[in-house]
Every structure is written in structure tokens, then in C-alpha cells.
Design a protein around this motif. Structure first.
Motif, PDB file in Angstrom:
ATOM      1  N   PRO A   1     -10.674  -8.793   0.552  1.00 55.01           N
ATOM      2  CA  PRO A   1      -9.541  -7.709   0.335  1.00 55.01           C
ATOM      3  C   PRO A   1      -9.583  -7.536  -1.300  1.00 55.01           C
ATOM      4  O   PRO A   1      -9.851  -8.229  -2.134  1.00 55.01           O
ATOM      5  N   PHE A   2      -9.092  -6.229  -1.410  1.00 55.51           N
ATOM      6  CA  PHE A   2      -9.216  -5.570  -2.771  1.00 55.51           C
ATOM      7  C   PHE A   2      -7.769  -4.883  -3.215  1.00 55.51           C
ATOM      8  O   PHE A   2      -7.098  -5.470  -4.031  1.00 55.51           O
ATOM      9  N   GLY A   3      -7.669  -3.811  -2.554  1.00 59.63           N
ATOM     10  CA  GLY A   3      -6.540  -2.992  -3.130  1.00 59.63           C
ATOM     11  C   GLY A   3      -5.180  -3.340  -2.411  1.00 59.63           C
ATOM     12  O   GLY A   3      -5.292  -3.687  -1.235  1.00 59.63           O
ATOM     13  N   VAL A   4      -3.910  -2.776  -3.051  1.00 54.66           N
ATOM     14  CA  VAL A   4      -2.915  -3.053  -2.117  1.00 54.66           C
ATOM     15  C   VAL A   4      -1.735  -2.093  -2.532  1.00 54.66           C
ATOM     16  O   VAL A   4      -1.833  -1.731  -3.817  1.00 54.66           O
ATOM     17  N   ASP A   5      -1.104  -1.575  -1.745  1.00 59.23           N
ATOM     18  CA  ASP A   5       0.171  -0.705  -2.349  1.00 59.23           C
ATOM     19  C   ASP A   5       1.265  -0.951  -1.146  1.00 59.23           C
ATOM     20  O   ASP A   5       0.946  -1.681  -0.144  1.00 59.23           O
ATOM     21  N   VAL A   6       2.570  -0.537  -1.524  1.00 59.15           N
ATOM     22  CA  VAL A   6       3.726  -0.914  -0.756  1.00 59.15           C
ATOM     23  C   VAL A   6       4.229   0.631  -0.482  1.00 59.15           C
ATOM     24  O   VAL A   6       4.432   1.449  -1.360  1.00 59.15           O
ATOM     25  N   ASP A   7       4.649   0.728   0.949  1.00 62.52           N
ATOM     26  CA  ASP A   7       5.028   2.076   1.314  1.00 62.52           C
ATOM     27  C   ASP A   7       6.713   2.002   1.087  1.00 62.52           C
ATOM     28  O   ASP A   7       7.318   1.067   0.864  1.00 62.52           O
ATOM     29  N   SER A   8       7.247   3.139   1.607  1.00 64.50           N
ATOM     30  CA  SER A   8       8.670   3.394   0.925  1.00 64.50           C
ATOM     31  C   SER A   8       9.587   2.392   2.333  1.00 64.50           C
ATOM     32  O   SER A   8      10.795   2.193   1.933  1.00 64.50           O
ATOM     33  N   LYS A   9       9.010   1.740   3.279  1.00 60.14           N
ATOM     34  CA  LYS A   9       9.723   0.947   4.062  1.00 60.14           C
ATOM     35  C   LYS A   9       9.457  -0.427   3.842  1.00 60.14           C
ATOM     36  O   LYS A   9      10.085  -1.392   4.767  1.00 60.14           O
TER      37      LYS A   9
ATOM     38  N   GLY B   1      -9.568   0.684  -3.312  1.00 57.54           N
ATOM     39  CA  GLY B   1      -8.136   0.790  -3.966  1.00 57.54           C
ATOM     40  C   GLY B   1      -7.601   1.609  -2.721  1.00 57.54           C
ATOM     41  O   GLY B   1      -8.156   2.288  -2.177  1.00 57.54           O
ATOM     42  N   VAL B   2      -6.224   1.421  -2.581  1.00 58.76           N
ATOM     43  CA  VAL B   2      -5.391   2.258  -1.670  1.00 58.76           C
ATOM     44  C   VAL B   2      -3.929   2.512  -2.228  1.00 58.76           C
ATOM     45  O   VAL B   2      -3.505   1.709  -3.157  1.00 58.76           O
ATOM     46  N   ALA B   3      -3.795   3.808  -1.881  1.00 62.82           N
ATOM     47  CA  ALA B   3      -2.041   4.169  -2.489  1.00 62.82           C
ATOM     48  C   ALA B   3      -1.470   5.132  -1.263  1.00 62.82           C
ATOM     49  O   ALA B   3      -2.305   5.539  -0.471  1.00 62.82           O
ATOM     50  N   VAL B   4      -0.305   4.656  -0.981  1.00 65.58           N
ATOM     51  CA  VAL B   4       0.530   5.274   0.009  1.00 65.58           C
ATOM     52  C   VAL B   4       1.649   6.196  -0.430  1.00 65.58           C
ATOM     53  O   VAL B   4       2.384   5.724  -1.457  1.00 65.58           O
ATOM     54  N   LEU B   5       1.701   7.447   0.066  1.00 63.66           N
ATOM     55  CA  LEU B   5       2.651   8.439  -0.495  1.00 63.66           C
ATOM     56  C   LEU B   5       3.920   8.162   0.299  1.00 63.66           C
ATOM     57  O   LEU B   5       4.111   7.536   1.441  1.00 63.66           O
ATOM     58  N   GLN B   6       4.837   8.652  -0.171  1.00 65.89           N
ATOM     59  CA  GLN B   6       6.167   8.696   0.515  1.00 65.89           C
ATOM     60  C   GLN B   6       6.352   9.411   1.913  1.00 65.89           C
ATOM     61  O   GLN B   6       7.088   8.638   2.800  1.00 65.89           O
ATOM     62  N   ASP B   7       5.429  10.221   2.222  1.00 59.42           N
ATOM     63  CA  ASP B   7       5.500  10.825   3.701  1.00 59.42           C
ATOM     64  C   ASP B   7       4.483  10.072   4.301  1.00 59.42           C
ATOM     65  O   ASP B   7       4.336  10.604   5.673  1.00 59.42           O
ATOM     66  N   GLY B   8       3.957   8.965   3.951  1.00 60.40           N
ATOM     67  CA  GLY B   8       3.014   8.046   4.773  1.00 60.40           C
ATOM     68  C   GLY B   8       1.618   8.316   4.891  1.00 60.40           C
ATOM     69  O   GLY B   8       0.816   7.627   5.472  1.00 60.40           O
ATOM     70  N   ARG B   9       1.179   9.385   3.999  1.00 56.99           N
ATOM     71  CA  ARG B   9      -0.108   9.728   4.074  1.00 56.99           C
ATOM     72  C   ARG B   9      -0.746   8.699   3.159  1.00 56.99           C
ATOM     73  O   ARG B   9      -0.042   8.142   2.171  1.00 56.99           O
ATOM     74  N   MET B  10      -2.069   8.465   3.057  1.00 54.14           N
ATOM     75  CA  MET B  10      -2.681   7.276   2.376  1.00 54.14           C
ATOM     76  C   MET B  10      -3.759   8.058   1.674  1.00 54.14           C
ATOM     77  O   MET B  10      -4.488   8.771   2.080  1.00 54.14           O
TER      78      MET B  10
END
Length: 619
Positions: free
Chosen positions: A483-491, A528-537
Motif C-alpha cells: 500500500p502506498f498512496g491515500v486520499d479521502v473523497d467528499s463523502k 499515488g492517488v487523488a480523488v476529485l469532488q465529482d468522484g473521478r480519480m
């Protein structure tokens, strides 16, 4: 006919993980179409019926349902249907079966592969999250390390059981929310009578105050009138006494002047002594010529400004704030930076008190280590929260005094330690595998609640730390070799990217429940991973040497940075400018790309933040 488009405008669903951008809508529309088919079939089986959807006749005759075509057919058309080779094997449901059916089973139209037109979708590739046909399991989705096709029934049974479990959780949650709505409606219904009662009380109170002021006004005006009459009478008497003396002097003056000017010697000798004595007596008489009166005036015992200040104490709006329960959270403070403390006003029930800023009098005063005032700014936020901001100019212990309605918040004044900007204000974890310990921390993100999410690679887990204290709040194991990258979505969902064997991007709840997994064909080694507000990654893939912009379902939208990135690892997204920042370990630099293709820096641009980037490893 097996691919006929229905009234909802959607044909059979594609089986691969290709980017359609509409997959979620397609799933919903197919289900809606099945509902429409079921309703149409049931209506066609009722007395009176509907016309045959092929010949548009035989309204009264019995109808059958073709599950492959999704149409009602009369008996004549059914006979023709069976004679045509292309439709001879279609599933026909007789009218008597339609009448007895309680659900959609048996009426759902068959789904066919868009690539192999005559093949029904009977398998599900778990690796690609896609429905496939038998031919696809031999060609595009052959069982192996990249694909795992299984029968639909097996997967559907597991999904159905999971949905049943979720349904069990929904009922109490719905009841809880409905009870909350009912309580809110009840409280809202009490607002109008409460407002009216408070308004009547306020009007009565201030009318009484106005009556007192008017009464006092009449008393003062009466006193002015009385004083005017008394002073006028005294002055009139004084004036008359002086006028009397003036008349005597005037008479003596006239007689003396006549004697001097017209009297003979004999006459002067006869009246001279008498006139002399009279004049001397009048001249010698002591007269009080001064009136001894000064103007009377109205005196303001209480000035208008003073009264205006005191009028703030004339009544108030009673609020339900419990001072003893109010909470203040002091964020880490750094010299020269704007720092904040968050105050939450709590009501008698222990919940945040929501009110307008005028109903609660909040004051905040800060002093530095030498007792000098530090300017503070107070701003009311939502849900009963107040932000106290300040910019300390020196280091050391500062004191922050906070009052609500002139009363100290519990533990006020608070002591705030201001540190130099070079020193960390918070240190989290130490090497190990216990609670709060880390072994190879890599990805880090901040949740909606402000707490810190860390990927603990050596322990193959995620830990969540309190942003104020640094204490470990929760931890849970994650899948994937590294496991490496992490991000938190709007929910609040936690997206964790892992590389190595069993790579992919997985979505967890804060408690560690696995919600979803993403492993499209385009993904090879996600970091790495990043989540956008509209749910796209956006996923940084080191093997592809690029970043992947993905739909919420994991399908590829486009590849970013191909030919420029060599070893992309971490990333951050600036949603305001649709920009993405990517660290590249091989290039020793940071690249910025536009998420939209028409951005001016969409082809990539290096951004040098410091001279000579060097990779560092520190536990």
C-alpha cells in the motif's frame, strides 16, 4: 431484435471496461427498462389487454412475452417468431405465467454481448468489474492473473446477500433520520408561538420603560414651570421695591432742583434744611439693587450616551447555551502565521447551539508572554462554531481568554504555546507495529474532519490520527502487497493505492470496511492517488510512467504525462484551477498538468520548488 433500443433509449450493456462516461446511467436505465417491461407485460395479460407490439392488432387475444426482444406478441406473431431462425430460440413467457408472476423474474430481457452479438452475458469478470459472454472468457477475459470470470449467479448471490445486509442497516437509520425530522418539525412548530410570546413580552417591557420615561418627563417639566413662577414672583417684588425707592429719589431731585434754580434767599433758608435732610437721608439709605438670581437649567444626571449604554441591559433574548459545556480547540500555533482556535457553543442538551451572532456575546482576548495584547479576529461559522484567529509575533506561552455572555468558558484562560516556524508543531508516531506506531509511512491525507490519514506500508494498514493531539484514533489492515498512496473523497471514503502483486485502488470506510476495488486493464503499478469532488480519480502509475484520469467506475478517461514522467509517485490536485502536481523521483522534480486537455499547461510543465531535489528515506 435482441439489441432493440427501448423507450428509455438504452441498448444492451457493453461488457468490457472501456470508457463510456455513462456506465452508471446505463446500469440505472437497464434496470428501469426491466421495470417498464414488467409493467407492460402485466398490463398486457390483464382483461382487455393491449395491442400486439408487432402487428398492433389482436387486442383481446392472449399475449406472450419475448424475454429476448422485450415485447408483447399475439399468438400469430409468436408462431412466426418461432419460424424465423434468428428468433427461434428466444425465451417466450405464456400469458398464464405472466399473470401468476409476482416479480420480474422470467420477464427480464436477456442481455447480449456487444462484441459477440449472439452471445448472452452469463459471466462476470471480477478483475474488470464487467459482464462478459462465453466467447469473451476465451478471448478478452481468459482466466488467469489478469482476469477472473465467474458465473453471474455466484457473484449475484454474494451481492444480493450484501445488499440484504445493507437493507437491514437502512431501516434503523431511516427511522433515526425520520425521528430527527419529526423532532425538527415539532421544534419548528414551536418557533412561531415562542416568537410571538417573546415579542409580546418585549413590547410590554419597553412600553413600561417608555411610560416611566414619559412620567419622568412630565415631572421635570412641572418642576421647570413651578420654578419659573416662583422666580418670576420674587423678581417682580424686588422690582417694585426698587421702583418705589427710585420714585422717592426722583421727587427729591425735582424739589431740590426747583429750590436751587427758582427759590429766593428767604425761600432757600426756609426749606433748605428740610430738602437737605431729605436728600441726605435718601442718599444714605442702603438699597439691595442686585436681584441675586441666576438662570435655572435642566441637568442631565444621566447622559444620552450613558443611557444608551445602560439600555443594553434593558432586557435580553434568553438563549439555551450551557457555558460549562462549551468547547474550545486550540490549533498548533506558529510565529508569524495566522493561527486559529475553534469555539463550539453547546446547548443544555449537549449539542452545538445554532443561533445568530447577536444572540451570543463571544469575546476573545489574547496576551503574549510579556502580557501585551495580541489582536484577535472573531468570526461565526456554521453549527454554532466560532473561529478565533490571531497572528503571534513572538514565541513562548500565550494566554487566550474566551468568554460567552460575559462568563468564562471552562478552563479559560487557555495557554497557547507558540513555536518557531522551523520547529514541528506536532509529531505523530514512532517506529514499531503497535497502536500509534509506524513502519514505513508513505501516503498521507487529511479527512473532512481534519484528522490525519497515514498509509503504514510496513504494517500493511491505515492509521487515522487526531489532528490536535497526534493520538491514534483508529487503524485497519488493507489489501495489496505494498500500500502506498491515500486520499479521502467528499463523502469520507478512503482510497488506498497499492503496487506489487494484487495491485489496485481500493475504497474503504473510516472503519475499514471495503466498499469497492478498481483494477482496470490500463492500470499496472499504481502509487499515488487523488480523488476529485465529482468522484473521478487520478492515479500515478510508475510502470506506465504516466498518470491515469479515471471515471468513478474505474474506466479510463485519458492518460496524462506520457513521455514526460519517468517515476511518478505522489500527487496533489488543485480543483480550483483544474491542475495536478506530480512528484517524479527519477526527474528529481515536480510536474504540473491540467486535468482538462485544453489547459495552457496541459502538456506538462516542471516546477522547481527547491534547488537539487534529492530522495530521502526516513522512518
Amino acid at each position: 431484435m435482441g439489441h432493440q433500443t427501448t423507450a428509455a433509449g438504452v441498448s444492451n450493456l457493453p461488457h468490457t471496461g472501456q470508457s463510456t462516461g455513462l456506465r452508471a446511467n446505463v446500469y440505472v436505465n437497464v434496470y428501469v427498462n426491466n421495470l417498464l417491461d414488467f409493467a407492460a407485460a402485466k398490463k398486457g395479460a390483464e382483461p382487455g389487454g393491449v395491442p400486439c407490439q408487432v402487428c398492433e392488432g389482436n387486442v383481446e387475444g392472449p399475449k406472450s412475452w419475448c424475454a429476448d426482444c422485450g415485447m408483447l406478441l399475439c399468438q400469430s406473431c409468436i408462431a412466426m417468431h418461432r419460424k424465423v431462425p434468428a428468433t427461434s430460440d428466444h425465451q417466450i413467457v405464456p400469458q398464464e405465467d405472466i399473470t401468476t408472476m409476482g416479480g420480474m423474474e422470467g420477464l427480464e430481457r436477456k442481455r447480449h454481448c456487444h462484441k459477440h452479438k449472439n452471445q448472452e452475458l452469463v459471466f462476470y469478470c471480477e478483475s474488470c468489474n464487467a459482464l462478459v459472454c462465453t466467447a469473451c472468457t476465451v478471448v478478452d477475459h481468459r482466466p488467469g492473473k489478469d482476469h477472473n470470470p465467474v458465473e453471474i449467479g455466484t457473484v449475484a448471490q454474494k451481492r444480493t446477500e450484501k445488499l440484504r445486509q445493507l437493507l437491514k442497516q437502512l431501516d434503523p437509520r431511516i427511522k433515526e433520520i425520520q425521528d430527527s425530522i419529526n423532532k425538527a418539525e415539532k421544534t419548528m412548530s414551536n418557533l412561531i408561538p415562542s416568537k410571538e410570546a417573546a415579542t409580546d413580552q418585549a413590547k410590554t417591557y419597553f412600553r413600561q420603560l417608555a411610560d416611566i420615561l414619559q412620567k419622568r418627563e412630565k415631572e421635570i417639566l412641572s418642576q421647570i414651570d413651578e420654578q419659573y413662577r416662583a422666580d418670576g414672583k420674587a423678581l417682580q417684588t424686588k422690582k417694585e421695591a426698587i421702583e418705589f425707592e427710585l420714585a422717592g429719589l426722583t421727587s427729591a431731585q425735582t424739589f431740590c432742583q426747583q429750590a436751587v434754580e427758582h427759590g429766593s434767599d428767604v425761600h432757600i433758608l426756609e426749606v433748605g434744611n428740610q430738602v437737605q435732610t431729605r436728600v441726605e437721608t435718601l442718599l444714605a439709605k442702603q438699597l439691595e439693587l442686585e436681584s441675586d438670581w441666576s438662570e435655572f437649567q435642566f441637568v442631565e444626571n444621566t447622559t444620552v450616551a450613558g443611557f444608551q449604554e445602560k439600555s443594553k441591559d434593558f432586557g435580553d433574548v434568553k438563549i439555551n447555551v450551557d457555558i460549562s459545556k462549551c468547547k474550545l480547540v486550540v490549533k498548533p500555533a506558529v510565529k508569524g502565521f495566522e493561527c486559529v482556535a475553534m469555539l463550539t457553543t453547546i446547548n443544555k442538551d449537549g449539542r452545538p447551539y445554532i443561533t445568530n451572532s447577536k444572540a451570543v456575546d463571544v469575546t476573545a482576548n489574547m496576551k503574549d508572554t510579556f502580557g501585551r495584547n495580541v489582536q484577535t479576529k472573531l468570526q461565526m461559522k456554521s453549527m454554532g462554531e466560532w473561529e478565533i484567529s490571531y497572528t503571534p509575533k513572538i514565541t513562548g506561552n500565550h494566554s487566550l481568554e474566551v468568554k460567552v455572555n460575559t462568563r468564562h468558558v471552562e478552563r479559560s484562560p487557555f495557554y497557547v504555546r507558540v513555536q518557531e516556524r522551523e520547529k514541528p508543531v506536532l509529531t505523530i508516531g514512532r517506529k514499531g507495529s503497535g497502536v500509534g506506531e509506524l513502519d514505513g509511512p508513505v501516503g498521507v491525507a487529511v479527512g473532512k474532519d481534519g484528522n490525519i490519514v497515514v498509509v503504514d506500508q510496513g504494517n500493511k494498514r491505515v492509521q487515522i490520527f487526531d489532528v490536535d493531539t497526534g493520538q491514534s484514533l483508529h487503524r485497519f489492515p488493507v489489501d495489496g502487497e505494498k500500500p502506498f498512496g491515500v486520499d479521502v473523497d467528499s463523502k469520507g471514503g478512503l482510497f488506498v493505492a497499492s503496487y506489487g502483486s494484487n495491485y489496485g485502488v481500493r475504497c474503504y470506510s473510516k472503519k475499514g470496511d471495503l466498499f469497492n476495488s478498481f483494477k482496470p486493464d490500463c492500470m499496472k503499478q499504481p502509487r499515488g492517488v487523488a480523488v476529485l469532488q465529482d468522484g473521478r480519480m487520478v492515479v500515478a502509475d510508475t510502470r506506465r510512467k504516466s498518470c491515469l484520469l479515471l471515471q468513478p467506475d474505474g474506466s479510463l478517461i485519458r492518460e496524462i504525462g506520457k513521455g514526460q514522467l519517468q517515476f511518478p509517485q505522489f500527487m496533489a490536485v488543485d480543483a480550483t484551477h483544474d491542475a495536478m502536481y506530480v512528484t517524479d523521483r527519477s526527474e528529481q522534480n515536480i510536474f504540473v498538468f491540467g486535468l482538462e486537455e485544453n489547459k495552457e499547461f496541459g502538456m506538462g510543465r516542471k516546477v522547481t520548488l527547491t534547488d537539487n531535489f534529492k530522495p530521502r528515506r526516513k522512518v
